[in-house]
Design a protein around this motif. Sequence first.
Motif, PDB file in Angstrom:
ATOM      1  N   GLY A 180       0.780  -1.228   0.000  1.00  0.00           N
ATOM      2  CA  GLY A 180       0.000   0.000   0.000  1.00  0.00           C
ATOM      3  C   GLY A 180       0.811   1.277   0.000  1.00  0.00           C
ATOM      4  O   GLY A 180       0.395   2.302   0.503  1.00  0.00           O
ATOM      5  N   THR A 181       2.009   1.224  -0.555  1.00  0.00           N
ATOM      6  CA  THR A 181       2.821   2.434  -0.611  1.00  0.00           C
ATOM      7  C   THR A 181       3.549   2.474  -1.953  1.00  0.00           C
ATOM      8  O   THR A 181       3.665   1.460  -2.623  1.00  0.00           O
ATOM      9  CB  THR A 181       3.843   2.458   0.553  1.00  0.00           C
ATOM     10  OG1 THR A 181       4.762   3.511   0.321  1.00  0.00           O
ATOM     11  CG2 THR A 181       4.619   1.166   0.645  1.00  0.00           C
ATOM     12  N   GLU A 182       4.018   3.639  -2.296  1.00  0.00           N
ATOM     13  CA  GLU A 182       4.822   3.738  -3.520  1.00  0.00           C
ATOM     14  C   GLU A 182       6.149   3.024  -3.314  1.00  0.00           C
ATOM     15  O   GLU A 182       6.601   2.877  -2.186  1.00  0.00           O
ATOM     16  CB  GLU A 182       5.173   5.206  -3.738  1.00  0.00           C
ATOM     17  CG  GLU A 182       4.306   5.948  -4.680  1.00  0.00           C
ATOM     18  CD  GLU A 182       4.726   7.404  -4.631  1.00  0.00           C
ATOM     19  OE1 GLU A 182       5.828   7.704  -5.092  1.00  0.00           O
ATOM     20  OE2 GLU A 182       3.939   8.200  -4.080  1.00  0.00           O
ATOM     21  N   GLY A 183       6.799   2.655  -4.384  1.00  0.00           N
ATOM     22  CA  GLY A 183       8.127   2.052  -4.251  1.00  0.00           C
ATOM     23  C   GLY A 183       9.107   3.068  -3.694  1.00  0.00           C
ATOM     24  O   GLY A 183       8.988   4.249  -3.956  1.00  0.00           O
ATOM     25  N   PHE A 184      10.061   2.597  -2.886  1.00  0.00           N
ATOM     26  CA  PHE A 184      11.029   3.556  -2.339  1.00  0.00           C
ATOM     27  C   PHE A 184      12.467   3.061  -2.444  1.00  0.00           C
ATOM     28  O   PHE A 184      13.361   3.592  -1.823  1.00  0.00           O
ATOM     29  CB  PHE A 184      10.687   3.900  -0.881  1.00  0.00           C
ATOM     30  CG  PHE A 184      10.364   2.690  -0.040  1.00  0.00           C
ATOM     31  CD1 PHE A 184      11.372   1.902   0.482  1.00  0.00           C
ATOM     32  CD2 PHE A 184       9.039   2.336   0.211  1.00  0.00           C
ATOM     33  CE1 PHE A 184      11.072   0.797   1.260  1.00  0.00           C
ATOM     34  CE2 PHE A 184       8.730   1.235   0.987  1.00  0.00           C
ATOM     35  CZ  PHE A 184       9.752   0.462   1.516  1.00  0.00           C
TER      36      PHE A 184
END
Length: 273
Positions: free
Chosen positions: A81-85
């Motif tokens: 549930g998050t953008e790639g980092f």
Amino acid sequence: MQLRQLVRGTLDWARLEQVAQALAERYDRQEMRVEFMNADNWLSTPMVVDDDLFVKVISRQNTLVHVLFTTGRNLGAFTAGTEGFFEGYQNPYEMARHELHATERMRELGVSAPAPIEAFEVDGLGVLVLEYLPEYESLGQLSERDATQQAPQLFSALRTLHDEGLAHGDLRGENVLIHQGGLYFIDATNVAADARDDARAYDVASALASLSPLIGPAQSVEAALIYYSIAELLEARRFLDFVAIRPDYDFAAATLKGEIEKRAADPDAPVGW
Ligand SMILES: Nc1ncnc2c1ncn2[C@@H]1O[C@H](COP(=O)(O)OP(=O)(O)O)[C@@H](O)[C@H]1O
Ligand SMILES: [Mg+2]
């Protein structure tokens, strides 16, 4: 060419000899002993020179694998549930230099890591030279007793990185070495300065996942709570399923998540470490 062959990208001798030659000149070694580690490695060809230098040779193929892994991990981050980092590196020298700087930075903060010596380029290969640690056990190899002893140190070192805005990015049993009783972070390939909160939560999830098979999920959570709030562990919890898919972790994600939830339901209970 088979994929396995492509990704492992074994370097031919002629190119490794060039690296050995460059090392002999730079370190003024007349006769130099080079030993290859028997690790079957995807991201570098690690070797030991004269029992005092640890050298990682990074090829173009290794950087491609790194980009591939990074893409996979960013996809995994999406599922959490998050953008790639995670950042990928295109160029072997850049990757070696990044690890050198990240290692320097960790040591500046008081987190133990092998002393960084230099990064240079030979014929398109990135070469990273670090202090060689002659004797160590990796975190993953520790007995329950030793792992219990190291667990607070693990979270304390992580807290130090996180408080300075850094994240390790690839925390697992074999990337944490215990040398002379102290804990060393290695393989700083993915260490990010100004990392996002997600990257830190992923680190905490990775640390919990690495410790859990050694000391049990409940104790792992208690050790984490010495340095992290329950709110931070709930953030880390989001990444546990994603960490569990990775082949180099072997832990019961559901049980670990249950332990965090249990703790969250009773936030005022004292830390049981
Ligand atoms: N400074 C060091 N001294 C001795 N052994 C090391 C050192 N750094 C790493 N190693 C060993 O070499 C292995 C590979 O190194 P690592 O930095 O993790 O490379 P990779 O990026 O290819 O995974 C580690 O798992 C560890 O066993
Ligand atoms: Mg490694």
